[in-house]
Enzyme design. Sequence first.
Site, mmCIF file in Angstrom:
data_model
loop_
_atom_site.group_PDB
_atom_site.id
_atom_site.type_symbol
_atom_site.label_atom_id
_atom_site.label_comp_id
_atom_site.label_asym_id
_atom_site.label_seq_id
_atom_site.Cartn_x
_atom_site.Cartn_y
_atom_site.Cartn_z
ATOM 1 N N ARG A 160 32.013 46.215 37.345
ATOM 2 C CA ARG A 160 33.105 46.232 38.332
ATOM 3 C C ARG A 160 33.545 47.672 38.613
ATOM 4 O O ARG A 160 33.860 48.027 39.732
ATOM 5 C CB ARG A 160 34.279 45.396 37.837
ATOM 6 C CG ARG A 160 34.203 43.921 38.216
ATOM 7 C CD ARG A 160 32.879 43.269 37.848
ATOM 8 N NE ARG A 160 32.833 41.855 38.128
ATOM 9 C CZ ARG A 160 33.032 40.889 37.225
ATOM 10 N NH1 ARG A 160 33.258 41.205 35.954
ATOM 11 N NH2 ARG A 160 32.969 39.631 37.575
ATOM 12 N N ASP A 189 26.404 42.732 37.485
ATOM 13 C CA ASP A 189 27.277 41.763 38.146
ATOM 14 C C ASP A 189 27.288 42.144 39.620
ATOM 15 O O ASP A 189 26.730 43.177 39.999
ATOM 16 C CB ASP A 189 28.703 41.809 37.557
ATOM 17 C CG ASP A 189 29.371 40.440 37.608
ATOM 18 O OD1 ASP A 189 29.469 39.883 38.719
ATOM 19 O OD2 ASP A 189 29.778 39.922 36.552
ATOM 20 N N HIS A 266 26.489 35.280 39.328
ATOM 21 C CA HIS A 266 26.972 36.676 39.320
ATOM 22 C C HIS A 266 25.843 37.654 39.660
ATOM 23 O O HIS A 266 25.753 38.724 39.048
ATOM 24 C CB HIS A 266 27.569 37.027 37.944
ATOM 25 C CG HIS A 266 28.930 36.443 37.713
ATOM 26 N ND1 HIS A 266 30.085 37.040 38.135
ATOM 27 C CD2 HIS A 266 29.313 35.290 37.100
ATOM 28 C CE1 HIS A 266 31.131 36.303 37.783
ATOM 29 N NE2 HIS A 266 30.691 35.230 37.163
ATOM 30 N N ASP A 321 27.275 32.257 33.030
ATOM 31 C CA ASP A 321 28.586 31.691 33.343
ATOM 32 C C ASP A 321 28.784 31.558 34.855
ATOM 33 O O ASP A 321 28.200 32.299 35.639
ATOM 34 C CB ASP A 321 29.696 32.583 32.765
ATOM 35 C CG ASP A 321 29.630 33.995 33.317
ATOM 36 O OD1 ASP A 321 28.520 34.557 33.331
ATOM 37 O OD2 ASP A 321 30.664 34.525 33.752
ATOM 38 N N GLU A 322 29.641 30.623 35.197
ATOM 39 C CA GLU A 322 30.198 30.504 36.545
ATOM 40 C C GLU A 322 29.162 30.446 37.672
ATOM 41 O O GLU A 322 29.409 30.943 38.761
ATOM 42 C CB GLU A 322 31.183 31.653 36.807
ATOM 43 C CG GLU A 322 32.365 31.631 35.854
ATOM 44 C CD GLU A 322 33.427 32.668 36.173
ATOM 45 O OE1 GLU A 322 34.599 32.295 36.223
ATOM 46 O OE2 GLU A 322 33.080 33.850 36.368
ATOM 47 N N TRP A 388 34.468 31.671 25.799
ATOM 48 C CA TRP A 388 35.466 32.459 26.553
ATOM 49 C C TRP A 388 36.550 31.560 27.130
ATOM 50 O O TRP A 388 37.647 32.000 27.401
ATOM 51 C CB TRP A 388 34.809 33.275 27.659
ATOM 52 C CG TRP A 388 34.271 32.487 28.827
ATOM 53 C CD1 TRP A 388 33.099 31.796 28.883
ATOM 54 C CD2 TRP A 388 34.876 32.320 30.114
ATOM 55 N NE1 TRP A 388 32.938 31.216 30.111
ATOM 56 C CE2 TRP A 388 34.014 31.525 30.905
ATOM 57 C CE3 TRP A 388 36.067 32.794 30.692
ATOM 58 C CZ2 TRP A 388 34.295 31.170 32.221
ATOM 59 C CZ3 TRP A 388 36.349 32.435 32.015
ATOM 60 C CH2 TRP A 388 35.460 31.641 32.755
ATOM 61 N N TYR A 413 41.232 38.593 25.840
ATOM 62 C CA TYR A 413 40.953 39.246 27.128
ATOM 63 C C TYR A 413 41.895 40.426 27.352
ATOM 64 O O TYR A 413 43.056 40.259 27.714
ATOM 65 C CB TYR A 413 41.040 38.223 28.268
ATOM 66 C CG TYR A 413 39.709 37.547 28.532
ATOM 67 C CD1 TYR A 413 38.886 37.187 27.472
ATOM 68 C CD2 TYR A 413 39.272 37.297 29.819
ATOM 69 C CE1 TYR A 413 37.659 36.583 27.696
ATOM 70 C CE2 TYR A 413 38.044 36.691 30.060
ATOM 71 C CZ TYR A 413 37.243 36.336 28.995
ATOM 72 O OH TYR A 413 36.027 35.747 29.229
ATOM 73 N N ASP A 415 42.026 42.499 29.653
ATOM 74 C CA ASP A 415 42.418 42.842 31.028
ATOM 75 C C ASP A 415 43.798 42.275 31.373
ATOM 76 O O ASP A 415 44.338 42.574 32.433
ATOM 77 C CB ASP A 415 41.368 42.388 32.060
ATOM 78 C CG ASP A 415 40.952 40.933 31.903
ATOM 79 O OD1 ASP A 415 41.237 40.323 30.848
ATOM 80 O OD2 ASP A 415 40.329 40.404 32.845
ATOM 81 N N TRP A 462 37.284 43.169 31.014
ATOM 82 C CA TRP A 462 36.769 43.055 32.383
ATOM 83 C C TRP A 462 37.502 44.087 33.218
ATOM 84 O O TRP A 462 38.702 44.284 33.046
ATOM 85 C CB TRP A 462 37.010 41.636 32.914
ATOM 86 C CG TRP A 462 36.358 40.598 32.067
ATOM 87 C CD1 TRP A 462 36.956 39.778 31.160
ATOM 88 C CD2 TRP A 462 34.959 40.299 31.999
ATOM 89 N NE1 TRP A 462 36.015 38.979 30.551
ATOM 90 C CE2 TRP A 462 34.787 39.276 31.049
ATOM 91 C CE3 TRP A 462 33.828 40.792 32.661
ATOM 92 C CZ2 TRP A 462 33.531 38.741 30.733
ATOM 93 C CZ3 TRP A 462 32.590 40.254 32.350
ATOM 94 C CH2 TRP A 462 32.441 39.245 31.405
ATOM 95 N N THR A 463 36.765 44.752 34.127
ATOM 96 C CA THR A 463 37.351 45.959 34.719
ATOM 97 C C THR A 463 37.618 45.862 36.224
ATOM 98 O O THR A 463 37.675 46.882 36.893
ATOM 99 C CB THR A 463 36.457 47.179 34.423
ATOM 100 O OG1 THR A 463 35.142 46.921 34.952
ATOM 101 C CG2 THR A 463 36.368 47.457 32.944
ATOM 102 N N GLU A 464 37.798 44.664 36.748
ATOM 103 C CA GLU A 464 38.075 44.541 38.183
ATOM 104 C C GLU A 464 39.240 45.442 38.613
ATOM 105 O O GLU A 464 39.191 46.088 39.659
ATOM 106 C CB GLU A 464 38.439 43.093 38.548
ATOM 107 C CG GLU A 464 37.267 42.146 38.615
ATOM 108 C CD GLU A 464 37.025 41.435 37.297
ATOM 109 O OE1 GLU A 464 37.475 41.937 36.238
ATOM 110 O OE2 GLU A 464 36.378 40.369 37.316
#
Length: 685
Positions: A160, A189, A266, A321-322, A388, A413, A415, A462-464
């Site tokens: 990110r 990602d 992702h 994931d996702e 997670w 987490y 973040d 997580w670095t969004e």
Amino acid sequence: MNLLKFLPIFLFINLFTGNLFAQEVSLLPYPQKITFDNGFFCANKFLSVYIDAKPGEKKNIRQNLQQLGFPLKYTSKRAAQLIIEKNNLNYPVNNKDAYSINIDSDKIRITSNTSAGQFYALQTLLQLSRISNGIISFPKLEIIDNPRFAYRGFMMDVSRHFFDTDFLKKQIDAMAHFKLNRLHIHFTDAAGWRIEIKKYPLLTELAAWRPEPSWKKWWFGSRRYVLQSNDSAYGGFYTQKEIKELVRYAADRHITIIPEIEMPGHSEEAMAAYPFLACDNVNFPNGDVCAGKESTYIFFENVLDEVIKLFPSEYIHIGADEAGKRAWKTCSHCTERMKKESLANVEELQAYFIKRISDFLQTKGKKLIGWDEITERKIPENAKVMIWRNEENALEALQNGNSVILSPGEFCYLDAYQDAPLTQPEAIGGYLPIEKIYSYNPFSKIPSNFHNLISGVQANLWTEYIPTTEHAEYMIWPRLMAISEVAWTEPQQKSWIRFRANAIDKNACLQSTGINAFDLKTEKGKRPESADSVYHFAKGKTVTYFTNFSGSYPAAGTTALTDGLRGNWMYNDKRWQGFIGAKGMNVTVDLGEVAELRKIVCGFMQSAGAEVYLPEHTEILISSDGKIFSSLQIQQQSVDLSQPLCFRNVVWEGNKSARFIRFIAVPGKKYGGWIFADEIIVNPQ
Ligand SMILES: [Zn+2]
């Protein structure tokens, strides 16, 4: 890069009396067994040292000892004051990180069966040393220590936003000092592919760069990629040469780097560089590669082939994931694959994908780690599951015999906000103060017969919303120290008060090495309203719901609005009760008898990023018989997004009498979204 100096900054010892108490020693993570004696080992001029280790390891130990900041002289075992030995510790075999330290008036003895144990003993020794007036001193004591969990991890998202190897090395130094031993790097990602793959150069020529430095602007804007040569290109990647050096650097500090290459979801950036990976060869907005085409499998096998050669880690993380799997339902390749392999639906197609990659890794002598979505269908044998979401997902894996790493969002987490959100840089959401992380007991939801399958614990960043190294360090430290102690120290040795004092001490050490740690001393803590129970006339009284609260955010259920507990900073703290839908909240409190009313209050919150808004319309009504209600107060207030996070008490004051109080709170038409309320307070004391 300079060696970090982790020497303690505060002198707690009372040198006058020579007494030393447990709480005065600043050790983090705290050891399993420590026995104090009176007095000190002291040396002036120099400390003589003997090391029993292989030449390469000896060099590392010497480098560590230099951090004492005191002259050293290497000598024979007989003449040495500090003896560091191997193969002398009688310890269960599985405790390969175990060590002991024995300090008496004239000798310090360190024993361990492994170089890792020697390394951890040295970290403890560094934390015990004091230098004053040219004299180095250590308290007389005996420590016998071993970690609670073999896996003590931290995950860094470098997709990110990109963080260079100098930053990673700095974190590795600090992690090692606190006895963490796994660095999981989220290399790929949508926001950027960060690892050089020689067979697929476009991954880093194109998919490692974007025209917008801020992830937020990019994600909610163009989501385009640009060539590295573009003037506005933001991003970066690690060359294979840099990776090799980083892996070695970490290994010298007993940290294994676990690479994560995300698939099949992702993966927008991989499809941007190589469109053949997409179901329709062009369209990649939903993030999933085609799970039907053989070429997709060949691509990931080739990528993993290069990755495996760079990382000695036994485990390779493949994300998993996702994945939305939307395009798979109509893609001719995917449907063909499902038919051929007798797969009933796209979920089974995902399981097939994971199994194939797992089989491939096994042929290379590696094992797979995946996020807990891999528990939704048959989990590959030998795969490790990283939890997670809800920890209940661990049970599926454990019953299947798979080992598990716990990193539930609720506790791990980083973040999330670490302090009162209004005082902090914008975070993606959630409130996770260090005390809550420290309170985490990884076994709390795991039946005891499965404890041996829990490998350990990991914190994730997580670095969004985290564009800079300074900001990243601010989010990591000191919270990662809490994970270190959760993962290392047995619960009976844990103490929040002792830990907090030690963390403040160690934080000062980190800050002195240039790490931008959050200043724990200035922590504001929880929302003041939520600190104590509220005593009021409606507390414990029955509430009737005319609109239902959401099953996702029930708080304490039907008692939540009169349990005396106000909400904390975040809507998901199990005190705020959520209502979704145009009718909002409509409830009646029965006071049990007609009573004098002087004041009625109801608390609401807004967290705009999560579509939680303050109500636009509120009404309070009263009744003596519960049938005929008269309106007491109506308020209209439009939603104001200039304050994304804020709180409002809707208050009525006056002099009335009634038995029933109805509270209605309706969302605005423009934004809709959620209403969250914490308590209906009547005549507070
Ligand atoms: Zn497809």
